[in-house]
Design a protein around this motif. Structure first.
Motif, PDB file in Angstrom:
ATOM      1  N   VAL A 133       3.837  -3.377  11.778  1.00  0.00           N
ATOM      2  CA  VAL A 133       5.076  -4.484  12.008  1.00  0.00           C
ATOM      3  C   VAL A 133       4.961  -5.088  10.944  1.00  0.00           C
ATOM      4  O   VAL A 133       4.128  -5.726  10.427  1.00  0.00           O
ATOM      5  N   SER A 134       6.259  -5.419  10.465  1.00  0.00           N
ATOM      6  CA  SER A 134       6.349  -6.148   9.235  1.00  0.00           C
ATOM      7  C   SER A 134       7.734  -7.125   9.443  1.00  0.00           C
ATOM      8  O   SER A 134       8.641  -6.869  10.154  1.00  0.00           O
ATOM      9  N   THR A 135       7.120  -8.248   8.998  1.00  0.00           N
ATOM     10  CA  THR A 135       7.880  -9.596   9.046  1.00  0.00           C
ATOM     11  C   THR A 135       8.365 -10.018   7.889  1.00  0.00           C
ATOM     12  O   THR A 135       7.695  -9.638   6.855  1.00  0.00           O
ATOM     13  N   VAL A 195      -0.966  -2.916  12.802  1.00  0.00           N
ATOM     14  CA  VAL A 195      -1.153  -3.590  11.700  1.00  0.00           C
ATOM     15  C   VAL A 195       0.052  -4.551  11.517  1.00  0.00           C
ATOM     16  O   VAL A 195       1.077  -4.041  11.345  1.00  0.00           O
ATOM     17  N   ILE A 196      -0.118  -5.610  11.387  1.00  0.00           N
ATOM     18  CA  ILE A 196       0.813  -6.646  11.148  1.00  0.00           C
ATOM     19  C   ILE A 196       0.867  -6.987   9.514  1.00  0.00           C
ATOM     20  O   ILE A 196      -0.227  -7.606   9.017  1.00  0.00           O
ATOM     21  N   THR A 197       2.067  -6.778   8.735  1.00  0.00           N
ATOM     22  CA  THR A 197       1.995  -7.137   7.560  1.00  0.00           C
ATOM     23  C   THR A 197       3.238  -7.753   7.210  1.00  0.00           C
ATOM     24  O   THR A 197       4.236  -8.420   8.089  1.00  0.00           O
ATOM     25  N   ASN A 198       3.874  -7.709   5.869  1.00  0.00           N
ATOM     26  CA  ASN A 198       5.215  -8.456   5.685  1.00  0.00           C
ATOM     27  C   ASN A 198       5.977  -7.518   4.604  1.00  0.00           C
ATOM     28  O   ASN A 198       5.543  -6.534   4.377  1.00  0.00           O
ATOM     29  N   ASP A 221       2.725   6.212  11.144  1.00  0.00           N
ATOM     30  CA  ASP A 221       3.983   7.014  11.622  1.00  0.00           C
ATOM     31  C   ASP A 221       5.354   6.360  11.996  1.00  0.00           C
ATOM     32  O   ASP A 221       6.242   6.747  11.918  1.00  0.00           O
ATOM     33  N   VAL A 222       4.815   5.089  12.582  1.00  0.00           N
ATOM     34  CA  VAL A 222       6.013   4.182  12.908  1.00  0.00           C
ATOM     35  C   VAL A 222       6.089   2.705  12.354  1.00  0.00           C
ATOM     36  O   VAL A 222       4.826   2.439  12.049  1.00  0.00           O
ATOM     37  N   VAL A 223       7.210   2.411  11.942  1.00  0.00           N
ATOM     38  CA  VAL A 223       7.343   1.081  11.338  1.00  0.00           C
ATOM     39  C   VAL A 223       8.238   0.232  12.122  1.00  0.00           C
ATOM     40  O   VAL A 223       9.378   0.529  12.347  1.00  0.00           O
TER      41      VAL A 223
END
Length: 673
Positions: free
Chosen positions: A75-77, A224-227, A246-248
């Protein structure tokens, strides 16, 4: 419960039942769409209005995906605030609620770039101070030596002492857990970049490294939470900074294009070359005569370059200077690499080499910019004069040369969309019902583009009943700064609403000047960005119903104040890119050269998304009521006005001033005295 029986929609029912609430409008549909995208491997763009609960709607399918197989999802924010919300609030509450519905625990990790973590080796003295200036015990210009027991005498020194004490206590080393925060300059004294890091093989405290521990946790995590910046580095630079996945899911996806552009941009200047030469001389023992000559050549070649876009690329002298810099860096690196594998851990040496590597990469990249579809421009710092504000850059001052991709669409397509299933979500992804403009900027249109689906799941809010859009049609076209006519309009609006206004401005100076002027004309308190920390300003604004808050872009996208405290949102002008923005100018010209409408594809699309973000500050809850007032008549009169209005929530709209003031007066009358 069998792992294969996990259904995200069933999990949603469990969550709603456990919390004793009701499903939000659009939430069920978003869960279904995200789940189908993951199962089919089809990319998804999903617009979910404010209040939909989109974090929950994509986290549930990711949780189900995690327990079905041994894979990792990302998960990207765009913002640290959303990262913290997901890691510290949303996911823990969700997993606790679902504990009895899941066959096994789901592991979650937060991962940021290396520079966000304190470096234990650096705090132990393994690296030189960032500026080699003795910052810890500096005396603000006093050359007398401090008493050994006196301690640091400057704010910077005190920050560094506090950082080093905190480094001995923290369990994560994460900068965002340090409260109150510290300046960037202080943080540089206790952190290193990925290039400066000695690496696990050489660092004597690698087992205690906070960054390595975070990576290790991420490698074992289901989610995994990232930016966006770290996602870009992982996708484009061949560095496996994220675990295999495999998934974003990309939240705040309207920011992805600009964040990726920023992450893959670079700069060169005479000052940077000089700093690298100084570090090489001190820590590598190198003969830096060739680097000094390269610095002189660079400054001679570029300091006469006019500020702005270098539309014609490099001239012969500039190209020669960059080639000279490139070869000088290669020579210095070659001299320093002899027996490099047997060198003991040396932070200063690593920092010096990393600076040379950056110069080498930037000079190589700039030399080949024209053939690689990249844009060059020159910039110079503005100067600030008290009472007059910021002045235009002086073309006689040293130039910084920047480089950025003309488009990141191809890079995103190859680095992100080819090998992963990607879900992009935001409250502002479509303009009207069209996802095409955003999809095109991300590499999802054109020949060879992957398949994707766009869906708008709507909003739980009744915008026509909850909000009013007022466009001040009779005002003159905005000029530089805030006009007297706009000032009069703001005064009337704030008086009618009895305060409670969030004023969004296109520049810091416009916000400050307008705040100063209106404080003399209205009897409510006006806060202004820069007068305190952003969190403190927003807290006061939310707690005092009649107080107003003025500011710039960080307020356009980062303020969530439900209730009566924010009942009027004013926007001084359509947020087009600056006309002198070199990258936007180059992109506009490229679209026009290809036969398209550069203004609509670049500037108008940019403005539409940001205008929608600004207007989205108004309605944050089901019982919110208020008005968005746009003080730019072009939204009503220009041909592109309809395109921009299509990006806004479907408020009831008017261009009549007396009607707008009457609405605000009636709204103010319903508020507690």
């Amino acid at each position: 419960m069998a792992e294969g029986s996990i259904s995200p929609l069933r999990l949603l029912d469990d969550v709603v039942e456990a919390m004793g609430g009701q499903q939000r409008s659009g939430q069920h549909e978003m869960v279904r769409q995200v789940d189908e995208a993951i199962d089919s491997g089809t990319h998804l763009l999903v617009q979910a209005g404010t209040g939909t609960g989109k974090s929950l709607a994509y986290l549930l399918p990711l949780i189900a995906h995690a327990v079905k197989g041994d894979t990792t999802s990302i998960v990207s924010t765009a913002t640290l605030a959303l990262q913290a919300q997901i890691v510290n609030r949303d996911l823990p509450r969700l997993l606790e609620t679902l504990r009895g519905s899941l066959p096994r625990p789901v592991n979650v990790a937060l991962l940021k770039g290396r520079g966000n973590y304190v470096c234990r080796h650096k705090t132990a003295g393994g690296f030189p101070d960032e500026d080699d200036s003795g910052a810890l015990f500096a005396l603000d210009g006093d050359t007398a030596a401090p008493h050994p027991m006196a301690g640091p005498s400057t704010p910077l020194g005190r920050e560094i002492v506090r950082l080093r004490e905190w480094a001995e206590e923290t369990e994560t080393g994460d900068r965002d857990e340090l409260l109150p925060g510290v300046s960037d300059r202080a943080w540089r004294q206790v952190s290193v970049s990925s290039m400066e890091c000695l690496g696990a093989q050489k660092c004597p405290v690698a087992e205690e490294c906070f960054s390595e521990r975070a990576r290790e946790r991420a490698g074992k995590a289901d989610i995994v939470i990232t930016n966006h910046a770290l996602l870009a580095i992982n996708a484009f630079e061949g560095l496996a900074v994220l675990p295999e996945h495999d998934v974003v899911v990309i939240d705040e996806a309207h920011e992805l294009h600009d964040r990726v552009t920023s992450a893959v941009s670079g700069q060169l200047s005479g000052a940077l070359i000089g700093a690298a030469a100084s570090a090489a001389r001190r820590h590598l023992g190198s003969n830096t005569d060739t680097l000094a000559a390269a610095q002189d050549a660079f400054e001679n070649a570029f300091d006469a370059q006019p500020t702005g876009l270098m539309a014609g690329g490099l001239d012969e002298l500039q190209e020669l200077a960059l080639v000279q810099l490139r070869e000088s860096c290669r020579l210095a690196l070659s001299e320093s690499s002899s027996d490099g594998s047997s060198q003991p851990a040396d932070g200063g040496r690593q920092m010096a080499r990393s600076r040379l590597l950056v110069l080498l990469e930037m000079s190589e990249r700039m030399v080949s910019a024209g053939g690689a579809g990249e844009v060059l421009w020159a910039s110079r710092p503005s100067t600030f004069t008290p009472g007059s504000g910021y002045s235009a850059a002086d073309d006689s001052s040293p130039a910084t040369i920047s480089i950025a991709p003309l488009s990141v669409a191809g890079r995103l397509r190859r680095g992100l969309f080819e090998d992963h299933t990607v879900v992009l979500t935001s409250a502002t992804l479509a303009i009207g019902s069209e996802f095409g403009p955003v999809a095109g900027s991300l590499g999802l249109t054109g020949e060879g583009a992957p398949s994707w689906t766009g869906v708008d799941v709507g909003s739980p809010f009744d915008y026509p009943r909850q909000g009013v859009l007022y466009v001040a049609k009779n005002l003159p076209k905005p000029g530089r700064g805030t006009s007297e006519e706009q000032m009069d309009e703001l005064e009337a609006l704030i008086k009618a609403s009895r305060g409670g206004a969030l004023g969004l401005f296109s520049s810091r100076r416009a916000a400050e000047d307008t705040a100063d002027a209106l404080r003399e004309r209205v009897d409510v308190e006006i806060l202004c960005q820069g007068e305190s920390s952003m969190s403190a300003l927003v807290k006061q604004f939310s707690e005092e119903p009649d107080t107003c808050l003025f500011g710039t872009m960080s307020l356009w996208q980062g303020v969530d104040v439900p209730g009566i405290a924010c009942r009027l949102v004013t926007i001084d002008r359509i947020p087009f890119p600056r006309p002198d923005d070199p990258l936007m100018t180059a992109r506009t010209r490229a679209v026009a050269k290809a036969g398209g409408n550069g203004f609509m594809s670049v500037s108008a699309t940019h403005a539409a998304v940001r205008l929608a973000q600004g207007a989205g500050r108004l309605i944050r809850a089901h019982d919110d009521r208020g008005m968005v007032a746009v003080l730019d008549s072009r939204l009503a009169t220009a041909g592109y006005g309809g395109f921009l209005r299509a990006a806004l929530p479907p408020f009831w709209s008017t261009t009549d001033r007396s009607t707008a003031l009457g609405v605000l007066s009636r709204l103010a009358a319903t508020q507690p005295a």
